[in-house]
Enzyme design. Structure first.
Site, mmCIF file in Angstrom:
data_model
loop_
_atom_site.group_PDB
_atom_site.id
_atom_site.type_symbol
_atom_site.label_atom_id
_atom_site.label_comp_id
_atom_site.label_asym_id
_atom_site.label_seq_id
_atom_site.Cartn_x
_atom_site.Cartn_y
_atom_site.Cartn_z
ATOM 1 N N ASP A 25 50.074 16.679 -9.308
ATOM 2 C CA ASP A 25 49.056 17.503 -8.647
ATOM 3 C C ASP A 25 49.729 18.131 -7.422
ATOM 4 O O ASP A 25 50.864 17.808 -7.081
ATOM 5 C CB ASP A 25 47.867 16.617 -8.221
ATOM 6 C CG ASP A 25 46.780 17.418 -7.513
ATOM 7 O OD1 ASP A 25 46.466 18.531 -7.976
ATOM 8 O OD2 ASP A 25 46.267 16.952 -6.477
ATOM 9 N N SER A 26 48.973 18.975 -6.725
ATOM 10 C CA SER A 26 49.504 19.554 -5.500
ATOM 11 C C SER A 26 49.520 18.536 -4.364
ATOM 12 O O SER A 26 50.132 18.774 -3.327
ATOM 13 C CB SER A 26 48.625 20.729 -5.072
ATOM 14 O OG SER A 26 47.313 20.267 -4.815
ATOM 15 N N TYR A 79 47.506 24.632 -4.082
ATOM 16 C CA TYR A 79 47.895 25.441 -5.240
ATOM 17 C C TYR A 79 46.922 26.607 -5.461
ATOM 18 O O TYR A 79 47.284 27.612 -6.047
ATOM 19 C CB TYR A 79 47.898 24.573 -6.503
ATOM 20 C CG TYR A 79 49.193 23.841 -6.786
ATOM 21 C CD1 TYR A 79 50.248 23.813 -5.865
ATOM 22 C CD2 TYR A 79 49.361 23.174 -8.001
ATOM 23 C CE1 TYR A 79 51.424 23.130 -6.162
ATOM 24 C CE2 TYR A 79 50.535 22.505 -8.307
ATOM 25 C CZ TYR A 79 51.566 22.470 -7.385
ATOM 26 O OH TYR A 79 52.726 21.805 -7.687
ATOM 27 N N CYS A 83 45.825 18.143 -12.322
ATOM 28 C CA CYS A 83 45.525 19.297 -11.482
ATOM 29 C C CYS A 83 44.882 20.363 -12.363
ATOM 30 O O CYS A 83 45.476 20.771 -13.375
ATOM 31 C CB CYS A 83 46.834 19.808 -10.889
ATOM 32 S SG CYS A 83 46.685 21.402 -10.067
ATOM 33 N N ASN A 84 43.693 20.795 -11.989
ATOM 34 C CA ASN A 84 42.991 21.805 -12.797
ATOM 35 C C ASN A 84 43.668 23.165 -12.701
ATOM 36 O O ASN A 84 43.669 23.937 -13.653
ATOM 37 C CB ASN A 84 41.539 21.946 -12.324
ATOM 38 C CG ASN A 84 40.727 20.715 -12.641
ATOM 39 O OD1 ASN A 84 40.115 20.618 -13.681
ATOM 40 N ND2 ASN A 84 40.734 19.742 -11.746
ATOM 41 N N THR A 85 44.222 23.466 -11.528
ATOM 42 C CA THR A 85 44.862 24.764 -11.336
ATOM 43 C C THR A 85 46.058 24.889 -12.280
ATOM 44 O O THR A 85 46.204 25.887 -12.992
ATOM 45 C CB THR A 85 45.293 24.923 -9.862
ATOM 46 O OG1 THR A 85 44.177 24.603 -9.024
ATOM 47 C CG2 THR A 85 45.738 26.329 -9.564
ATOM 48 N N GLU A 98 43.356 17.101 2.287
ATOM 49 C CA GLU A 98 44.752 16.835 2.683
ATOM 50 C C GLU A 98 44.859 16.531 4.174
ATOM 51 O O GLU A 98 45.821 15.918 4.626
ATOM 52 C CB GLU A 98 45.652 18.011 2.290
ATOM 53 C CG GLU A 98 45.769 18.224 0.780
ATOM 54 C CD GLU A 98 46.546 17.129 0.045
ATOM 55 O OE1 GLU A 98 47.443 16.520 0.641
ATOM 56 O OE2 GLU A 98 46.214 16.879 -1.135
ATOM 57 N N CYS A 146 38.294 20.614 -9.754
ATOM 58 C CA CYS A 146 39.507 20.402 -8.954
ATOM 59 C C CYS A 146 39.570 18.906 -8.680
ATOM 60 O O CYS A 146 38.552 18.298 -8.330
ATOM 61 C CB CYS A 146 39.432 21.172 -7.636
ATOM 62 S SG CYS A 146 40.745 20.736 -6.466
ATOM 63 N N HIS A 193 40.723 17.231 -6.366
ATOM 64 C CA HIS A 193 40.443 16.803 -4.989
ATOM 65 C C HIS A 193 38.942 16.570 -4.760
ATOM 66 O O HIS A 193 38.558 15.882 -3.813
ATOM 67 C CB HIS A 193 40.907 17.869 -3.986
ATOM 68 C CG HIS A 193 42.381 17.905 -3.739
ATOM 69 N ND1 HIS A 193 43.289 18.391 -4.653
ATOM 70 C CD2 HIS A 193 43.111 17.524 -2.649
ATOM 71 C CE1 HIS A 193 44.514 18.306 -4.135
ATOM 72 N NE2 HIS A 193 44.427 17.787 -2.932
#
Ligand code: DGL
Length: 269
Positions: free
Chosen positions: A11-12, A43, A74-76, A153, A185, A187
Site C-alpha cells: 500500500d502507500s 497515491y 491498495c484500491n488505487t 498518515e 480506500c 485507509h
C-alpha cells in the site's frame, strides 16, 4: 532469492494494514511481507504512470523477498496498476476492486451504492464498472475524499478535523439515498467509528478487505499454495519512508506491535 512462501501485501502506507489484519484473521498460518510506500504517500494524487512505476518496483521487491502470492492492499493500485502488473509478473495476484464490488452488490437492497475513494481511484472508474457488472441497474455514487489519507498518515484519525472532512464527503451520498457505502480506500476503515456516527445504523458499510482475503484464500487453495499446517509465521514489514513513525502509528491503530520495520529505498522519493 528466498523460497517463495509468503503473501506479499503493499500500500502507500498504513492503510494496507487493514488488509493485513484480515489476512492474520482469515489465514493465520501464512507469512506476510508488507511494503508501505510511505515515501510516495498519498497515491491518490499521483498520475497513472507514477502509480504503475511504484507498483512495478514494489512487486519486484516482494517477489525477490519470497512472495508466492500478491494482494494489492491498495484500491488505487488495484484500480490503476493490477491489469498491467498481471501481464508483467508471473506471480499470482489479486486486487480489492472485484471482490469489494461483488460484496457491495450482495449487500444493497435499494440498489444505490456509495463509494468513497481516492481521486485516482474515482478517476479510473474501476469501482463504477465493477459494481455495475456485479449488479446491473445499480446506481453508483462515487466521492473522492483526498483529505482522509493524509489525516491517517499524520495519526489524526479520531479528530474534529476528520469528522468535518467526513461530513463533507458523506453528505452528497446521504442525499442520494444510498443504503450501502463501500470503503474504497484501505485507509478508511480506521474511520469506521466516525463514519458510523455520521451515517447512523441504516447504511451498511462494506470493507473490500474481507471479501478480497477470502477470495485470495480460495485462489491459493485452488493453486495448491495455501499454507495448511498451522505455524507461527514471522512477518516482515518494510517502508520507503520513516520506519519508526510507521511502527508507532501502526501500533496505535491496530494494537499490534510490529516486528522490526525496515526502511528500503526502491525509487527516488
Ligand atoms: N490506501 C490506498 C488505497 O486504498 C492509497 C491511498 C493513498 O495513498 O492515497 O487507495
Amino acid at each position: 532469492m528466498k523460497k517463495a512462501r509468503a503473501i506479499g501485501l503493499f500500500d502507500s502506507g498504513l492503510g494496507g494494514l487493514t488488509v493485513a489484519e484480515e489476512v492474520f484473521r482469515q489465514i493465520p498460518g501464512e507469512e506476510v511481507i508488507y511494503f508501505g510506500d510511505t515515501a510516495h504517500v498519498p497515491y491518490g494524487s499521483k498520475t497513472e504512470q507514477e502509480l504503475i512505476g511504484f507498483a512495478h518496483a514494489i512487486l519486484g521487491f516482494l517477489v525477490a523477498q519470497g512472495a508466492k502470492y500478491i494482494i494489492f492492499a491498495c484500491n488505487t493500485s488495484s484500480s490503476v496498476s493490477l491489469g498491467i502488473m498481471r501481464r508483467r509478473y508471473r506471480v499470482p495476484m489479486i486486487g480489492l476492486v472485484e471482490p469489494g464490488a461483488a460484496a457491495a452488490a450482495r449487500v444493497t437492497k435499494n440498489r444505490r451504492i456509495g463509494v468513497i475513494a481516492t481521486e485516482a481511484t474515482v478517476r479510473s472508474g474501476a469501482y463504477r464498472r465493477a459494481i455495475q457488472a456485479a449488479c446491473p441497474g445499480v446506481r453508483v455514487y462515487c466521492q473522492a475524499a483526498p483529505l482522509l489519507v493524509p489525516l491517517v498518515e499524520a495519526g489524526k484519525v479520531a479528530t474534529p478535523e476528520a469528522e468535518a472532512a467526513l461530513r463533507t464527503y458523506l453528505a452528497p451520498l446521504q442525499a442520494a439515498g444510498i443504503d450501502t457505502l463501500l470503503l474504497g480506500c484501505t485507509h478508511y476503515p480506521f474511520f469506521i467509528p466516525l463514519i458510523k456516527k455520521i451515517l447512523g445504523p441504516d447504511i451498511a458499510l462494506v470493507d473490500p478487505a474481507t471479501a478480497t482475503v477470502a477470495a485470495a484464500r480460495q485462489d491459493m487453495e485452488r493453486r495448491g499454495i495455501l499454507e495448511n499446517s498451522p505455524s507461527n509465521p514471522s512477518h516482515r514489514f518494510f517502508v520507503s519512508g520513516d520506519a519508526v513513525q510507521f511502527a508507532a502509528l501502526a501500533k496505535n491503530f491496530t494494537n499490534r506491535e510490529l516486528p522490526l520495520v525496515r526502511q528500503v529505498c526502491l525509487l527516488e522519493a
